[in-house]
Motif scaffolding. Structure first.
Motif, PDB file in Angstrom:
ATOM      1  N   PRO A  44       0.823 -75.246 -42.188  1.00 28.84           N
ATOM      2  CA  PRO A  44       1.550 -76.486 -41.939  1.00 28.84           C
ATOM      3  C   PRO A  44       2.677 -76.240 -40.948  1.00 28.84           C
ATOM      4  N   ARG A  45       2.949 -77.203 -40.127  1.00 31.74           N
ATOM      5  CA  ARG A  45       4.077 -77.135 -39.199  1.00 31.74           C
ATOM      6  C   ARG A  45       4.974 -78.302 -39.545  1.00 31.74           C
ATOM      7  N   LEU A  46       6.073 -78.000 -40.259  1.00 30.56           N
ATOM      8  CA  LEU A  46       6.856 -79.049 -40.896  1.00 30.56           C
ATOM      9  C   LEU A  46       8.123 -79.415 -40.146  1.00 30.56           C
ATOM     10  N   TRP A  47       8.418 -78.723 -39.065  1.00 31.80           N
ATOM     11  CA  TRP A  47       9.503 -79.211 -38.213  1.00 31.80           C
ATOM     12  C   TRP A  47       8.999 -80.423 -37.429  1.00 31.80           C
ATOM     13  N   GLN A  48       9.899 -81.234 -36.957  1.00 29.75           N
ATOM     14  CA  GLN A  48       9.573 -82.499 -36.274  1.00 29.75           C
ATOM     15  C   GLN A  48       8.759 -83.442 -37.165  1.00 29.75           C
ATOM     16  N   THR A  49       8.805 -83.215 -38.478  1.00 27.17           N
ATOM     17  CA  THR A  49       8.112 -84.061 -39.444  1.00 27.17           C
ATOM     18  C   THR A  49       9.151 -84.834 -40.248  1.00 27.17           C
ATOM     19  N   ARG A  50       8.939 -86.123 -40.408  1.00 27.32           N
ATOM     20  CA  ARG A  50       9.903 -86.950 -41.125  1.00 27.32           C
ATOM     21  C   ARG A  50       9.183 -87.830 -42.150  1.00 27.32           C
ATOM     22  N   LEU A  51       9.978 -88.395 -43.057  1.00 32.35           N
ATOM     23  CA  LEU A  51       9.483 -89.388 -44.009  1.00 32.35           C
ATOM     24  C   LEU A  51      10.067 -90.744 -43.622  1.00 32.35           C
ATOM     25  N   ALA A  52       9.200 -91.652 -43.240  1.00 30.33           N
ATOM     26  CA  ALA A  52       9.665 -92.990 -42.873  1.00 30.33           C
ATOM     27  C   ALA A  52      10.188 -93.708 -44.107  1.00 30.33           C
TER      28      ALA A  52
ATOM     29  N   ARG B  79       3.903 -92.383 -45.365  1.00 26.54           N
ATOM     30  CA  ARG B  79       5.292 -92.297 -44.907  1.00 26.54           C
ATOM     31  C   ARG B  79       5.530 -91.072 -44.020  1.00 26.54           C
ATOM     32  N   VAL B  80       4.626 -90.132 -44.038  1.00 22.32           N
ATOM     33  CA  VAL B  80       4.823 -88.886 -43.291  1.00 22.32           C
ATOM     34  C   VAL B  80       4.532 -89.132 -41.815  1.00 22.32           C
ATOM     35  N   GLU B  81       5.485 -88.808 -40.971  1.00 23.01           N
ATOM     36  CA  GLU B  81       5.334 -88.978 -39.527  1.00 23.01           C
ATOM     37  C   GLU B  81       5.587 -87.646 -38.808  1.00 23.01           C
ATOM     38  N   GLY B  82       4.772 -87.359 -37.802  1.00 24.91           N
ATOM     39  CA  GLY B  82       4.996 -86.188 -36.970  1.00 24.91           C
ATOM     40  C   GLY B  82       4.391 -84.913 -37.500  1.00 24.91           C
ATOM     41  N   PHE B  83       3.705 -84.974 -38.652  1.00 21.78           N
ATOM     42  CA  PHE B  83       3.129 -83.748 -39.205  1.00 21.78           C
ATOM     43  C   PHE B  83       1.946 -83.272 -38.374  1.00 21.78           C
ATOM     44  N   ALA B  84       1.872 -81.964 -38.220  1.00 26.98           N
ATOM     45  CA  ALA B  84       0.692 -81.340 -37.630  1.00 26.98           C
ATOM     46  C   ALA B  84       0.525 -79.991 -38.295  1.00 26.98           C
TER      47      ALA B  84
END
Length: 531
Positions: free
Chosen positions: A522-530, A511-516
């Motif tokens: 961890p870079r958790l901005w621009q990261t979402r849960l579908a 479900r995690v999208e945009g993680f890098a």
């Protein structure tokens, strides 16, 4: 004034007194007050943070959390260059000694106060007060040569910093993560008595709770405005918080982290390279592997009676199949790099890609020219699980023995190997250096006067002069020429054999999208849960 346009990937521990391990223990750690948000990213941290004060009483885990909450005037891009962050532009004077920062006018602290130059001045004065204990004070107070002689605020949105000399790494140092990105914080970060409370920053998330030994909770900052950019780029670019909250849970062992990922209790966790194949087969998870600027190397003591012979060192280099070593230690997820310049750097060019050629026949010929008579060559190594020291030593030993070098391995406790490193008491040491983004800083990790710093492996005066010049030169073209010359010299003299940069595998839920992640964090901005 001359304007120079200045227009990175990552956390759950067992609770104290809790003996259960695996998915149940992780789930228990996450079912704590503050976890019931519509969308919460549960991220595993291998250790608790040390503080919440940027660049003060910090370590890498601390930085990974705090840099979601605070920001500085400038930040690193993924290619190692620096860009404005809280500043909208940076002007550098012709003599390279005056930096003028124009602040963005859309930035607010987490308490709603607007960012102004007065906040920058207050933050700088606090950092440069020795009582604060800022990790980077000696980078700016003259002890290392560079001194910020004056900081002023001509108007509410302008800050001027004056230096005692040109310094091409000034902005890089401001941006360093272990400096806390020289974050600008609000005065409300302190208690009425002047002691530290918690960071009131400008980042995409605001700190809401830290329960020592268990978790750190952050909520999205609804008033956050991203710096310019259409995508995340290191610590700049698009930085919107796209989940309601992030919970960093302390999970010290990899088995529990893996179980938490597989059960769904964890959204994100760093995993061991040896677990990647198993986790890739799990359809509930995705694997993301990125490159670090850390360096895996064989250090060689050039003052040793045996390996001090340059032709023998060249023979050792020719005996090693470096691509094979790099593939083995990264479980197939990383490639070779014999340069001090990381492969992700804007300075990594065709010259930096040059390496030693695996040539056993050449190695044997060089051994004869060196007058080698079969003397024992000892490789020090340790068996820490987070570095490939022992694996490198085993493979290198076999390859060296194949050409006639009497290589043996001596396994040491890490503290003992570190003591030998600092005293220079070794022949070869299988060693890993932590990340340094700028090439000048990377070279400085292993270059210097051995008489004063025995841990340094390269003490050629010409190399040291070039490194010093690269710290002051601002022109990227001239700096590139310096780094290319240094690399060519290093390959010839073989004071160490650089093998590869590090890799960092992460596992995330489907479900995690945009993680890098970038440089181990961890870079958790621009990261979402579908949904």
């Amino acid at each position: 004034m001359r304007h120079r346009s200045l227009a990175g990937w990552q956390v759950v521990r067992n609770l104290p007194g809790v003996r259960a391990v695996g998915a149940m223990a992780v789930a228990g750690a996450l079912c704590l007050p503050g976890a019931a948000f519509a969308q919460t990213l549960n991220v595993a941290l291998a250790a608790d943070i040390r503080s919440t004060d940027p660049g003060v009483n910090r370590d890498d885990m601390t930085d990974a959390v705090v840099l979601h909450v605070v920001e500085g005037l400038v930040g690193y891009r993924e290619n190692g260059t620096v860009a404005p962050l809280l500043a909208e532009s940076v002007d550098v004077s012709k003599d390279g000694m005056t930096y003028t920062f124009k602040l963005r006018r859309d930035v607010h602290f987490h308490n709603g106060a607007a960012l102004t130059s007065a906040d920058v001045l207050w933050s700088w004065q606090r950092y440069t007060n020795p009582k604060t204990g800022w990790a980077c004070l000696d980078e700016f107070d003259g002890r290392k040569g560079l001194k910020v002689t004056k900081v002023s605020a001509p108007d509410p949105y302008t800050v001027v910093m004056q230096l005692n000399r040109p310094a091409s790494l000034f902005l890089d140092t401001l941006a360093r993560t272990y400096c806390g990105m020289t974050a600008v914080i609000n005065k409300a970060s302190l208690k009425p008595d002047g002691t530290w409370d918690k960071p009131i920053g400008t980042g995409p998330f605001k700190l809401t709770e830290w329960k020592r030994g268990e978790y750190v909770m952050m909520n999205a900052y609804a008033g956050y405005k991203s710096p310019p950019g259409t995508r995340p780029d290191g610590y700049v670019g698009a930085k919107a918080p796209l989940v309601d909250a992030v919970k960093f849970a302390i999970v010290p062992d990899t088995a529990s982290a893996k179980a938490g990922l597989q059960s769904g209790a964890l959204s994100v966790a760093r995993v061991a390279p040896s677990d990647v194949v198993e986790l890739q087969a799990d359809k509930r998870l995705k694997i993301i592997v990125g490159q670090l600027a850390s360096k895996n190397a064989l250090l060689i003591q050039t003052r040793d009676p045996v390996v001090g012979n340059q032709k023998l060192r060249q023979a050792i280099a020719a005996s090693l199949d470096i691509p094979q070593i790099a593939e083995a230690i990264s479980e197939g997820h990383g490639g070779p790099n014999s340069s001090a310049v990381p492969t992700t750097s804007s300075y990594y060019d065709a010259t930096q890609k040059k390496s030693y050629t695996y040539d056993p026949a050449l190695a044997k010929r060089l051994l004869k020219e060196a007058g080698y008579k079969g003397q024992k060559v000892v490789i020090f190594a340790n068996k820490r699980v987070n570095v490939p020291s022992y694996t490198i030593a085993v493979i290198a030993q076999a390859m060296m023995q194949a050409v006639g070098i009497n290589a043996v391995i001596e396994v040491l406790e890490w503290t003992t190997q570190l003591d030998r490193y600092y005293s220079g008491a070794y022949q070869i040491s299988s060693f890993s250096y932590s990340s340094r983004i700028d090439p000048a800083l990377s070279y400085e990790q292993f270059s210097g006067d051995k008489t004063k710093q025995p841990q340094k492996v390269w003490d050629d005066p010409r190399a040291l002069a070039l490194i010093d010049q690269s710290r002051e030169e601002a022109d990227p073209v001239k700096r590139q020429a310096m780094f290319d010359q240094l690399h060519t010299m290093m390959l010839d003299q073989v004071p160490l054999i650089l093998l590869s940069n590090g890799v960092e595998p992460w596992a995330v839920g489907r479900r995690v999208e945009g993680f890098a992640a970038w440089e181990g964090k961890p870079r958790l901005w621009q990261t979402r849960l579908a949904k």
